[in-house]
Design a protein around this motif. Structure first.
Motif, PDB file in Angstrom:
ATOM      1  N   ASP A  55     -14.264 -33.942   1.899  1.00 30.88           N
ATOM      2  CA  ASP A  55     -14.068 -32.901   3.139  1.00 30.88           C
ATOM      3  C   ASP A  55     -12.776 -32.730   3.732  1.00 30.88           C
ATOM      4  O   ASP A  55     -12.444 -31.713   4.007  1.00 30.88           O
ATOM      5  N   GLU A  56     -11.940 -34.007   3.637  1.00 33.02           N
ATOM      6  CA  GLU A  56     -10.657 -33.807   4.343  1.00 33.02           C
ATOM      7  C   GLU A  56      -9.883 -32.729   3.491  1.00 33.02           C
ATOM      8  O   GLU A  56      -9.074 -31.897   3.919  1.00 33.02           O
ATOM      9  N   ASN A  82     -19.928 -32.627  23.361  1.00 34.55           N
ATOM     10  CA  ASN A  82     -20.638 -32.428  22.628  1.00 34.55           C
ATOM     11  C   ASN A  82     -20.191 -31.365  21.489  1.00 34.55           C
ATOM     12  O   ASN A  82     -20.555 -30.048  21.755  1.00 34.55           O
ATOM     13  N   TRP A  83     -19.471 -31.759  20.655  1.00 33.58           N
ATOM     14  CA  TRP A  83     -18.871 -30.940  19.738  1.00 33.58           C
ATOM     15  C   TRP A  83     -19.861 -30.352  18.820  1.00 33.58           C
ATOM     16  O   TRP A  83     -19.717 -28.909  18.292  1.00 33.58           O
ATOM     17  N   ALA A 118      -9.699 -30.607  18.858  1.00 34.81           N
ATOM     18  CA  ALA A 118     -10.672 -30.763  17.936  1.00 34.81           C
ATOM     19  C   ALA A 118     -10.824 -32.566  17.621  1.00 34.81           C
ATOM     20  O   ALA A 118      -9.548 -32.803  17.543  1.00 34.81           O
ATOM     21  N   PRO A 119     -12.002 -32.950  17.594  1.00 39.06           N
ATOM     22  CA  PRO A 119     -12.223 -34.493  17.341  1.00 39.06           C
ATOM     23  C   PRO A 119     -11.966 -34.725  16.038  1.00 39.06           C
ATOM     24  O   PRO A 119     -12.765 -35.142  15.213  1.00 39.06           O
ATOM     25  N   TRP A 120     -10.974 -34.644  15.426  1.00 44.82           N
ATOM     26  CA  TRP A 120     -10.585 -34.815  13.834  1.00 44.82           C
ATOM     27  C   TRP A 120     -10.901 -36.360  13.470  1.00 44.82           C
ATOM     28  O   TRP A 120     -11.072 -36.607  12.529  1.00 44.82           O
ATOM     29  N   PHE A 143     -17.473 -35.077  12.618  1.00 48.32           N
ATOM     30  CA  PHE A 143     -17.194 -33.922  12.835  1.00 48.32           C
ATOM     31  C   PHE A 143     -16.642 -33.177  11.570  1.00 48.32           C
ATOM     32  O   PHE A 143     -17.021 -31.908  11.230  1.00 48.32           O
ATOM     33  N   GLN A 144     -15.616 -33.940  10.964  1.00 44.07           N
ATOM     34  CA  GLN A 144     -15.220 -33.297   9.687  1.00 44.07           C
ATOM     35  C   GLN A 144     -16.338 -33.021   8.646  1.00 44.07           C
ATOM     36  O   GLN A 144     -16.328 -31.972   7.842  1.00 44.07           O
ATOM     37  N   ALA A 145     -17.302 -33.783   8.519  1.00 41.88           N
ATOM     38  CA  ALA A 145     -18.491 -33.671   7.718  1.00 41.88           C
ATOM     39  C   ALA A 145     -19.251 -32.670   7.987  1.00 41.88           C
ATOM     40  O   ALA A 145     -19.659 -31.727   6.976  1.00 41.88           O
TER      41      ALA A 145
END
Length: 646
Positions: A168-169, A196-197, A234-236, A241-243
């Motif tokens: 994903d990264e 709430n992203w 963004a909440p990296w 969030f990434q997934a």
């Protein structure tokens, strides 16, 4: 016999309805291997969902399907319990042992979720690694017993050569560019002012300003080809969030309100965030000089605890729940906003962005580090901080509990489920504040979060901010009692008023309490997310219980007469243990054991605190001997060689 037959029938029915869901597990020692397995499973079954945490089961309509149709809220059974074919991939490598234990019902044969059997066409796949097997990575000890009931699968070489997977990264990095492509449509998504992203990206059901349920589309909906997304703040650091973002790009879309939303094939990303230097610069530009603060003009205060309540989006208005702007409701025309506590960087960024969103005519001046005397010039001398305001008038005394919240002062009641209407009921404490009854509050140290939200009662114009409403309390008369031992309360204003600002740092948290705090969330909601005590109260209770158990317990083979003098509550237990020790001993030599009666008399004897009445009684009667503590009439026991008690 009838009950036995009925039990047998119910058991047969349970066996008939047992889920036929299949289970298997893979060893995925690297993220690339893990992604290769997921890609292969997704090629075999497009409806493949990765579960990284317990909360992921509540997404994608797995536990319950909820959507809006024609303005009406529709509900259906979760997809986990239907005949829909799908594959669930549980990434156990990213979970703690406690989180893995939350999935025990899904790891067993005949899996269940919320006591409901899973659909027969659901394929369960569990990902583990060798670190969990050799002990280098913590794992649930019961995990391998449950996985032993499933077959272990491996990817064949043919499957490994089908595609070249990326993590994903890596996928997000490939889509990220610093240069915006030519002729690209730029879309800015700012995550600084939202908690709430998921709804920010994919949309969700919410309320409008009239209390009607509406579906709010996410930022990824209705994107055109050749779109460039600018992800601000963004909440990296959140792997979820990434997934979620990477999965949507992989499969080319996502499901929202039971509809498939397609993403454009040509999409690019860029990352933007506010660094520490820029954040400090924006602080300096926003914070006003303390010399321009006017105590006579209306002002409101916030701190690190109360600011979290301003991030909500709904409030009770009349009998309906409507969408609202919490910060605007708090200001209500006040042009001065005072910060009384420390904020972290995320809270600072949220506050600065929210103030910038307000119109210039409604934007307040922001003040920090103001002297307490400047904020409380009149209230500090009017109402004392120790004792009642007036001994001749009726006062209301309340001890704050660790489980109390600001919202518990005004309870929200559902009056009509069909019409979705509500009502508010004031607690006795809030009624006392509204009516001006002199109120004394104890136990501020037990609930620092509530104390931080009650500091507004000390202002020249006292108020409370509850359920999105700023409730003015001009008649409030409050006395805050100082905590014992110079403990802090969680509010800088209250600490300064009680002169406990220089208190020593708190003691380290009890390890048992830390263990309770780390328990996984119960998907059945059978226990609260947090223990109903503070760390200090739990430590005191645990210490008292341990001391009590030590008093009532005698180690095997240890003569209590040679130990330190026991306390009153443990005396009868030690006498009984001494008798057992004397009778069971097989030594030939006579032993004389002397027992001295206690020299101190406790203020609260055991039978006055709910313990059994173990006072000594006269021989042949049931009347307790006055003035004698638990024991025997004789102060001396003699054991002869024949093991007889005399």
């Amino acid at each position: 016999m009838q009950s036995d037959h009925s039990t047998a029938r119910s058991t047969d029915q349970e066996l008939v309805h047992q889920s036929l869901s299949t289970g298997e597990f893979y060893f995925a020692n690297t993220p690339l291997t893990q992604q290769r397995i997921i890609d292969q499973l997704r090629r075999e079954q497009p409806a493949t969902y990765c579960i990284h945490a317990l909360a992921d089961l509540e997404k994608q309509g797995l536990m319950q399907q909820t959507w809006l149709e024609g303005g009406q809220l529709q509900k259906a059974e979760g997809r986990l319990f239907t005949d829909e074919p799908m594959t669930l991939v549980f990434d156990l490598t990213s979970m703690t042992p406690g989180d893995i234990a939350s999935f025990n019902d899904l790891l067993q044969v005949g899996p269940k979720c919320n006591d409901k059997p899973l659909g027969d066409h659901i394929r369960r796949v569990f990902l583990v690694n060798h670190g969990m097997l050799d002990g280098s990575k913590p794992a649930n000890p019961d995990l391998w017993r449950r996985l032993g009931q499933m077959p272990e699968k491996t990817l064949s070489e043919a499957d490994c050569n089908i595609a070249d997977p990326v993590t994903d990264e890596t996928l997000l990095a490939q889509k990220t560019t610093e240069d915006i492509p030519a002729n690209a449509l730029r879309v800015n998504i700012n995550f600084a002012t939202t908690d709430n992203w998921y709804h920010q990206l994919f949309g969700g059901i919410t309320l409008n300003d009239r209390g009607r349920l509406v579906f709010s589309e996410g930022a990824l909906a209705n994107l055109k080809e050749n779109t460039h997304l600018v992800l601000n703040n963004a909440p990296w650091e959140d792997t979820g969030f990434q997934a979620a973002l990477a999965t949507a790009i992989r499969v080319g879309g996502f499901t929202a309100n039971k509809q498939w939303v397609r993403l454009p094939e040509q999409i690019s990303l860029s990352v933007a965030h506010v660094c520490a230097t820029e954040l400090n610069t924006r602080k300096d530009q926003t914070i006003s000089d303390s010399t321009v603060f006017c105590p006579q003009s209306p002002f409101v205060v916030i701190n690190g605890s109360s600011i979290e309540r301003l991030k909500g989006r709904v409030m009770v208005e009349g009998t309906a729940v409507v969408q609202t702007d919490m910060l605007a409701n708090l200001l209500q025309g006040c042009r001065q906003l005072v910060l009384t506590g420390e904020l972290d960087d995320k809270q600072w960024l949220w506050l600065l962005c929210r103030l910038e969103e307000l119109p210039a005519s409604k934007r307040p001046q922001l003040f920090t580090n103001l002297p307490t005397d400047l904020l409380l010039p009149a209230r500090a001398g009017d109402c004392p901080t120790t004792g009642a305001c007036n001994t001749g008038c009726a006062t209301f005394t309340y001890r704050i509990n660790p489980g109390d919240t600001l919202e518990s002062l005004q309870q929200v009641n559902l009056t009509s489920q069909s019409r979705f209407t509500f009502s508010l009921t004031n607690s006795r404490l809030l009624d006392a504040l509204v009516n001006g009854t002199p109120t004394t509050l104890y136990g501020l140290e037990c609930n620092p979060e509530l104390a931080a939200n009650l500091e507004t009662l000390l202002l020249p114009a006292p108020y409370l901010f509850i359920h999105g409403h700023k409730m003015d309390l001009p008649k409030a008369q409050v006395t805050f009692m100082p905590p014992p031992g110079q403990q802090t309360t969680g509010s800088a204003l209250i600490n300064a008023l009680l002169n406990v600002s220089d208190s020593p740092p708190p003691a380290p948290e009890n390890p048992v309490y830390s263990l309770l705090m780390s328990l996984p969330q119960s998907y059945k909601k059978r226990y609260p997310d947090r223990p109903p005590w503070t760390g200090r109260i739990f430590s005191i209770g645990l210490s008292n219980r341990a001391r009590q158990n030590a008093c009532w317990t005698v180690a095997p083979g240890c003569c209590p007469a040679i130990n330190a003098e026991p306390c009153m509550c443990c005396w009868p237990r030690r006498i009984a243990a001494l008798r057992r020790f004397t009778v069971s001993s097989r030594r030939k030599l006579p032993v004389i054991i002397r027992i001295s009666p206690p020299t101190t008399v406790p203020t609260d004897p055991p039978w006055s605190t709910g313990w059994p009445d173990t006072r000594p009684r006269s021989l042949g009667t049931s009347r307790p001997i006055s003035g004698r503590w638990p024991g025997t009439v004789r102060p001396r026991f003699t054991r002869t060689a024949k093991n007889r008690m005399t």
